[in-house]
Structures are given as C-alpha cells and as structure tokens.
Scaffold this motif. Structure first.
Motif, PDB file in Angstrom:
ATOM      1  N   GLY A 271       0.863  -1.273  -0.027  1.00  0.00           N
ATOM      2  CA  GLY A 271      -0.100  -0.094  -0.028  1.00  0.00           C
ATOM      3  C   GLY A 271       0.942   1.437  -0.049  1.00  0.00           C
ATOM      4  N   GLY A 272       2.044   1.345   0.992  1.00  0.00           N
ATOM      5  CA  GLY A 272       2.760   2.398   0.573  1.00  0.00           C
ATOM      6  C   GLY A 272       3.327   2.690  -0.548  1.00  0.00           C
ATOM      7  N   VAL A 273       3.893   1.634  -1.147  1.00  0.00           N
ATOM      8  CA  VAL A 273       4.420   1.877  -2.553  1.00  0.00           C
ATOM      9  C   VAL A 273       3.471   2.447  -3.560  1.00  0.00           C
ATOM     10  CG1 VAL A 273       5.681   0.816  -4.305  1.00  0.00           C
ATOM     11  CG2 VAL A 273       6.496   0.246  -2.316  1.00  0.00           C
ATOM     12  N   ALA A 274       2.356   1.869  -3.619  1.00  0.00           N
ATOM     13  CA  ALA A 274       1.484   2.152  -4.255  1.00  0.00           C
ATOM     14  C   ALA A 274       0.891   3.559  -4.431  1.00  0.00           C
ATOM     15  CB  ALA A 274       0.351   1.066  -4.685  1.00  0.00           C
ATOM     16  N   GLY A 275       0.776   3.644  -3.042  1.00  0.00           N
ATOM     17  CA  GLY A 275       0.300   5.337  -2.742  1.00  0.00           C
ATOM     18  C   GLY A 275       1.231   6.401  -3.190  1.00  0.00           C
ATOM     19  N   ALA A 276       2.406   6.051  -2.789  1.00  0.00           N
ATOM     20  CA  ALA A 276       3.591   7.023  -3.018  1.00  0.00           C
ATOM     21  C   ALA A 276       3.507   7.213  -4.453  1.00  0.00           C
ATOM     22  CB  ALA A 276       4.820   6.705  -2.468  1.00  0.00           C
ATOM     23  N   VAL A 277       3.350   6.236  -5.351  1.00  0.00           N
ATOM     24  CA  VAL A 277       3.719   6.398  -6.833  1.00  0.00           C
ATOM     25  C   VAL A 277       2.456   7.194  -7.447  1.00  0.00           C
ATOM     26  CG1 VAL A 277       3.685   4.975  -8.855  1.00  0.00           C
ATOM     27  CG2 VAL A 277       5.250   4.311  -6.833  1.00  0.00           C
ATOM     28  N   THR A 278       1.442   7.005  -6.912  1.00  0.00           N
ATOM     29  CA  THR A 278       0.156   7.583  -7.693  1.00  0.00           C
ATOM     30  C   THR A 278      -0.279   8.789  -6.956  1.00  0.00           C
ATOM     31  OG1 THR A 278      -1.036   6.111  -6.076  1.00  0.00           O
ATOM     32  CG2 THR A 278      -0.548   5.200  -8.517  1.00  0.00           C
ATOM     33  N   THR A 279       0.359   9.305  -6.079  1.00  0.00           N
ATOM     34  CA  THR A 279      -0.055  10.661  -5.214  1.00  0.00           C
ATOM     35  C   THR A 279      -0.336  11.692  -6.420  1.00  0.00           C
ATOM     36  OG1 THR A 279       1.173  10.273  -3.312  1.00  0.00           O
ATOM     37  CG2 THR A 279       0.673  12.551  -3.759  1.00  0.00           C
TER      38      THR A 279
END
Length: 300
Positions: A218-226
């Motif tokens: 979740g952290g990786v995906a959330g950061a990339v798509t901010t």
C-alpha cells in the motif's frame, strides 16, 4: 482462534466461491476505511487549493491540531457515512472480481508461469469494476471533508450536487480515478502477492505476513500515484471551490495544468505523507481482514 491459525488456507480451494471473496472483501473494506478516515480527511484538505489561509495546512500534525481546535475532532469524521455505504459493496465487487479473474488466468496454480500476469490483470480488472461503483460515494465524501463544508449528511450532499451540477459531477473524476487506481492496484496486488509468497512460502495462515506485505504494498502504490490523486481531488471538489478556473476544470489535463501553474512540481506531492500514512496501515488492515474473513468463512 488457535484452530484458525493452523488452517492451511492456501491449501483450501483457491476459488471457493465469489460469495466468500465478496463477503470478505466487503467486511475488509469497511474496516479499512473507517479506521483510517481522519487521516484521509487531512489528506483531502492538504490537496485542495484553498483560497483562505485558515484552510492551508503545513503538515499532518498542524492540520490535526488546527481542525480539532477550530472545528472539533468530529470534523475529521465528516463524510464517513458515505464511505461506509459505498466501501462494502465496492470492496465486495473488487475482491470478487479479483479472485474470479485471477482464477481464470491461472493465478491460483502453484508454480504457474503466468502468475504475475494473472495477479496484475486481476488487480486492474477489480479496480475498473469497483471504482465505477465507488466514485460517486468518493465525491460525496470529499465534498463533506473540505474546509467549511456546508454538508452534514451524505444524502443531502448527493441531492445538492446532483441538483446543482448534474450526474456528471459524480463521474467527472472517473477517468482520472482509473488512470490512478489501475496502476495503483496492479502494483499493490503484485507487490502483495510476491511479498506474501516470499515471507510465507509454507502457505499457513500468517497474520504477520499479511500485515507486512499489505502495508508495504500500500505504501509503495500510494506514493507512486499521489500526483494523480491530487488531480482527482481537484476534480471531485471543484464544485465547492470559489475559484473560476478550478470550477471549470473538465478533466485530468486541466487539473494537471492548474496544479503545475499554481504550485509547480511540489503541487503533485500534496498530501503525500498522509496518503502513505493512510495506505500503509489501512492496506495492512484490509489484507489482514480480508485473509482472516476469507479463511474464517471457508473454515465454517
């Protein structure tokens, strides 16, 4: 609980029925969104291009303190009813689609060569289906989250937005949402499945594995798509803005242009910290809940 921990849930029929996956997904979705809602409210406010200095926040702590002091802590929960109404059905569709598509493409076959492709396609397909259902609820939620929102009821908000802006207001951000969440979900599910296999090769029920894998995914995906999330927030809250340029934004291209014009590159990172802070524990909780409910439902 001890008996449940001994269940080799991966050895159970991987596609035990859409009903199991959908029920588990609905319960996981409601749990995830309800627990992390205050942080999500702060993220929304930090992403909005506010005209009043009172609505500009420098960080999570600053936002929490000022909102609690001026509006009361209850303001951080405004809009949660919309999420609860939408999250259950949307997550049921999400996980049901995910399990069905993954099974169809052979993602549940041990050692399958196309497992990575199957999980990516399944994740993307699940997002397309669930976002179509969730998008209107998300619009209502964000309209209620903004600074000095006039809405206290999800139903009143929905009626007012529909009356003033039409049905299009609930779906103007849908293409942007898909542009963001299809890669988000593909990354999230792929990272989760790979980490889960690496950390839990034996396939026994392991809450720790689901927490770690889900949180990191979740952290990786959330950061990339901010950056796309900032654009989505602009489009979904445009009707609450007094800025003519924002109110007339018609899609992702207009949103990106406005963000770049107002704030440059740093504008695309608005709300990055609360977004990652939201997705790491909420994703960990979501996957933990999903795997627990799935195993529990199958076991009984």
């Amino acid at each position: 609980m001890e008996g449940l921990e001994e269940v080799e849930y991966e050895a159970l029929p991987p596609n035990a029925g859409l009903g199991v996956s959908m029920m588990a997904g609905a319960l996981a979705g409601i749990t995830e969104h309800a627990v992390m809602f205050p942080v999500d409210s702060i993220k929304t406010r930090m992403q909005v291009f506010a005209t009043s200095p009172a609505a500009v926040y420098t960080g999570i702590g600053n936002a929490f303190t000022r909102i609690s002091a001026t509006e009361g802590a209850r303001a951080l929960w405004r809009g949660v009813s919309s999420v609860i109404m939408g999250a259950g059905p949307a997550h049921a569709v999400h996980f049901g689609t995910y399990e069905a598509v993954k099974e169809f493409f052979g993602g549940n076959v041990d050692g399958g060569r196309n497992q990575w492709i199957a999980t990516s396609v399944a994740g993307a397909s699940a997002t397309i289906a669930s976002d179509a259902l969730m998008n209107p609820f998300d619009v209502i939620k964000q309209r209620m989250q903004v600074h000095k929102s006039e809405f206290r009821s999800a139903l009143t908000c929905a009626r007012t937005v529909y009356r003033n802006e039409g049905l299009n207001a609930f779906y103007i951000s849908y293409p942007t949402t898909l542009t963001m969440t299809v890669p988000f979900t593909a990354v999230q599910f792929t990272v989760y499945e790979q980490l889960k296999s690496f950390l839990n090769p034996s396939g026994v029920y392991s809450p720790t594995t689901h927490i770690i894998s889900g949180g990191l995914a979740g952290g990786v995906a959330g950061a990339v798509t901010t950056p796309l999330d900032v654009a989505k927030t602009l489009l979904q809250t445009r009707g609450s803005s007094s800025d003519p340029e924002i109110r007339n934004a018609r899609g992702l291209r207009d949103a990106f242009r406005i963000i770049w014009k107002r704030d440059g590159m740093r504008g695309f990172a608005r709300g990055l910290a609360p977004r990652v802070l939201t997705f790491m524990p909420s994703n960990a909780l979501c996957w933990l809940s999903y795997e627990f409910f799935k195993a529990a439902i199958r076991d009984h």
